[in-house]
Design a protein around this motif. Structure first.
Motif, mmCIF file in Angstrom:
data_model
loop_
_atom_site.group_PDB
_atom_site.id
_atom_site.type_symbol
_atom_site.label_atom_id
_atom_site.label_comp_id
_atom_site.label_asym_id
_atom_site.label_seq_id
_atom_site.Cartn_x
_atom_site.Cartn_y
_atom_site.Cartn_z
ATOM 1 N N UNK A 28 0.767 -1.134 -0.032
ATOM 2 C CA UNK A 28 0.022 0.039 -0.013
ATOM 3 C C UNK A 28 0.969 1.269 0.001
ATOM 4 N N UNK A 29 0.580 2.346 -0.571
ATOM 5 C CA UNK A 29 1.107 3.555 -0.676
ATOM 6 C C UNK A 29 0.053 4.741 -0.264
ATOM 7 N N UNK A 30 0.434 5.355 0.881
ATOM 8 C CA UNK A 30 -0.279 6.437 1.557
ATOM 9 C C UNK A 30 0.299 7.573 1.111
ATOM 10 N N UNK A 31 -0.549 8.570 0.956
ATOM 11 C CA UNK A 31 -0.059 10.011 0.387
ATOM 12 C C UNK A 31 -1.017 10.887 1.115
ATOM 13 N N UNK A 32 -0.512 12.231 1.697
ATOM 14 C CA UNK A 32 -1.319 13.383 2.324
ATOM 15 C C UNK A 32 -1.220 14.463 1.290
ATOM 16 N N UNK A 108 -5.387 7.963 -0.058
ATOM 17 C CA UNK A 108 -5.249 9.448 0.413
ATOM 18 C C UNK A 108 -5.583 9.494 1.714
ATOM 19 N N UNK A 109 -4.500 10.245 2.500
ATOM 20 C CA UNK A 109 -4.923 10.535 3.797
ATOM 21 C C UNK A 109 -3.428 10.688 4.688
ATOM 22 N N UNK A 110 -3.635 11.086 5.907
ATOM 23 C CA UNK A 110 -2.637 11.168 6.721
ATOM 24 C C UNK A 110 -2.449 10.103 7.614
ATOM 25 N N UNK A 111 -1.163 9.641 7.471
ATOM 26 C CA UNK A 111 -0.686 8.371 8.359
ATOM 27 C C UNK A 111 -0.250 8.821 9.590
ATOM 28 N N UNK A 112 -0.570 8.116 10.698
ATOM 29 C CA UNK A 112 -0.097 8.086 11.982
ATOM 30 C C UNK A 112 0.128 6.722 12.636
ATOM 31 N N UNK A 113 1.251 6.619 13.357
ATOM 32 C CA UNK A 113 1.684 5.563 13.992
ATOM 33 C C UNK A 113 0.909 5.075 15.194
ATOM 34 N N UNK A 114 0.493 3.830 15.323
ATOM 35 C CA UNK A 114 -0.059 3.314 16.700
ATOM 36 C C UNK A 114 0.931 2.549 17.366
ATOM 37 N N UNK A 115 1.752 1.633 16.652
ATOM 38 C CA UNK A 115 2.938 0.990 17.065
ATOM 39 C C UNK A 115 3.702 0.628 15.910
ATOM 40 N N UNK A 116 4.738 -0.125 16.001
ATOM 41 C CA UNK A 116 5.844 -0.192 15.004
ATOM 42 C C UNK A 116 5.280 -1.072 13.816
ATOM 43 N N UNK A 117 4.066 -1.902 13.866
ATOM 44 C CA UNK A 117 3.492 -2.361 12.667
ATOM 45 C C UNK A 117 2.249 -1.748 12.333
ATOM 46 N N UNK A 137 9.288 17.272 2.848
ATOM 47 C CA UNK A 137 9.554 18.228 3.874
ATOM 48 C C UNK A 137 8.574 19.413 3.656
ATOM 49 N N UNK A 138 8.802 20.455 4.285
ATOM 50 C CA UNK A 138 7.870 21.700 4.164
ATOM 51 C C UNK A 138 8.841 22.837 4.401
ATOM 52 N N UNK A 139 8.735 23.906 3.724
ATOM 53 C CA UNK A 139 9.587 25.056 3.881
ATOM 54 C C UNK A 139 9.439 25.824 5.445
ATOM 55 N N UNK A 269 7.621 14.667 11.633
ATOM 56 C CA UNK A 269 6.802 15.006 13.012
ATOM 57 C C UNK A 269 5.264 14.601 12.811
ATOM 58 N N UNK A 270 4.792 14.548 11.443
ATOM 59 C CA UNK A 270 3.361 14.279 11.432
ATOM 60 C C UNK A 270 3.064 12.793 11.539
ATOM 61 N N UNK A 271 3.892 12.100 11.672
ATOM 62 C CA UNK A 271 3.583 10.696 12.016
ATOM 63 C C UNK A 271 3.541 9.836 13.235
ATOM 64 N N UNK A 272 3.761 10.690 14.259
ATOM 65 C CA UNK A 272 3.517 10.202 15.716
ATOM 66 C C UNK A 272 4.252 9.084 15.993
#
Length: 462
Positions: A28-32, A108-117, A137-139, A269-272
């Protein structure tokens, strides 16, 4: 559970996805955000379109250097439209490629980790044996200043959306993007003022070449070295900037826009990531292995602008492709192949570093000689009316191998490629000088620098 989840569909993520598809369909590929790349949308491509237009106008204004007397009446009102039209063509090509991928692979969406998997995307939990983090990255921008200046404070992501060239522009920064855009804007008739924290312009580490570059650009662009704004305030449709000059006197200028070009920050920093491990709270201190791109001991691999000392398109594509094997074969981790370093700034003249820089060689205490050639009297450069700058080549004394080079000359992009390939092949000074050098070419200037290095080596051996 997926074999692999890729987070981010920029250059590195796209490269990783294409490589992974050769080995598994369970991914799967996730993109925000937009499914294109920083390079195509707000980086390499739109900036080079602007620079190309600027260079052509600059050449016309300086046609007297090649014996022409031209009367220039340039209409630059369509420049930004041209940049956007051609930029959109490049991004459309990327998007068309992405649209050909299997729909079930893309989210499409923002991914955030719950745990390592496990990650959460749009309220759905997805699990994978391994992850490739290519979030980009962002400016950098001062949010307090943004509140005050509003749309008059723009980033390097936003500058290419301007409908017209501004009349007056302040650029904060003197690094790669800052100097490229400042020089191009000046050549297009914009009144540019650069606020530089230090005396360095671009990437050159050689003191000699830095001195040449600083002197050259200061002749045209108003560069305020070691000077930053003391205050900036909204003034109607513009911005008033207060600062102190080198004599300590208070000065004030008014500009249409302020361009913040002080680098970019990782979107890790957005990935928790702290939910994977508490020590991942500070992304600036993440234990990422530079050789394998692995994060700690986890099945997480970071590539592209999200973590790179060289945020360059071809490096992102290369590492994105090669990190796939580590992700799919975890915990069997291998060092990724290495590219011969290559960095280019498309200023006018261009700057480039091939291989190791002079500073890097000195920090490693490597015993080397420096071959130097000025281009002020170089034959081909004179015929082009672009006889500015110089080349330095760095030759190791013991092996007489070419280790690196720094350039501040016309067409440095081409010379640097050739030098980078030579360094990758570990060629010696004798090997390089034994190759043909057509007359008259800029490459003859490179040969002169190499001969200068050879004279020093011979003198040391006597």
């Amino acid at each position: 559970m997926y074999d692999l989840i890729i987070i981010g569909a920029g250059t590195a993520g796209i490269s990783a996805y294409k490589e992974a598809r050769k080995h598994t369909n369970n991914l799967r590929i996730i993109n925000d955000g937009a499914w294109d790349t920083t390079c195509a949308r707000v980086g390499c491509m739109p900036s080079k379109i602007l620079i190309s237009t600027a260079n052509q106008l600059h050449d016309a204004h300086h046609a007297d250097r090649v014996g022409l007397n031209l009367k220039i009446d340039a209409d630059t009102s369509q420049v930004m439209q041209h940049v956007q039209t051609l930029r959109d063509r490049f991004t459309a090509s990327v998007i068309k490629d992405v649209e050909s991928w299997h729909p079930e692979h893309k989210t499409s969406g923002q991914a955030k980790f719950i745990n390592a998997n496990t990650i959460d995307v749009n309220g759905e939990q997805l699990q994978a044996k391994a992850f490739i983090l290519a979030v980009g990255s962002s400016p950098n921008i001062d949010q307090d200043q943004k509140k005050i200046l509003g749309d008059r404070l723009i980033t390097t992501d936003e500058v290419f959306e301007l409908p017209y060239l501004p009349k007056r522009l302040a650029v904060i920064g003197s690094g790669v993007i800052a100097i490229e855009l400042a020089v191009a804007m000046h050549q297009l008739g914009v009144d540019v003022t650069v606020f530089a924290r230090s005396r360095k312009v671009g990437i050159l580490s050689s003191e000699h070449l830095q001195t040449l570059a600083q002197a050259h650009f200061s002749q045209s662009v108003n560069i305020l070295f070691e000077t930053l704004p003391e205050s900036m305030s909204r003034d109607g449709d513009g911005v008033t900037i207060e600062y102190q000059d080198q004599q300590g006197q208070s000065q004030s200028i008014k500009v249409d826009y302020v361009l913040s070009a002080t680098g970019r920050s990782s979107l890790l920093s957005t990935l928790d990531l702290h939910k994977v491990d508490a020590i991942f709270q500070d992304i600036k201190k993440l234990p990422i292995n530079h050789d394998s791109k692995q994060l700690g001991d986890y099945p997480l691999f970071v590539v592209g602008d999200a973590f790179s000392q060289n945020p360059i398109q071809h490096v992102a594509a290369f590492t994105g492709k090669h990190v796939v094997q580590n992700a799919l074969n975890y915990p069997d981790i291998q060092a990724l192949p290495k590219l011969s370093p290559l960095a280019i700034i498309f200023s006018n003249p261009q700057m480039a570093i091939a291989g190791q820089s002079k500073k890097e060689l000195e920090q490693q205490h490597i015993d080397f000689v420096t071959g130097i050639q000025s281009f002020e009297k170089q034959g081909r450069a004179l015929t082009l009316g672009k006889n500015v700058g110089a080349i330095e080549v760095y030759i190791e004394k013991s092996s007489q191998r070419l280790l690196g080079a720094e350039l501040f000359v016309e067409s440095a992009e081409h010379l640097a490629h050739m030098l980078s390939w030579m360094i990758a092949e570990q060629v010696t000074l004798a090997d390089i000088l034994d190759r043909p050098y057509y007359h008259p070419t800029l490459e003859e200037g490179l040969r002169s620098a190499l001969k200068h290095a050879r004279r020093q080596l011979r003198a040391d051996s006597e």
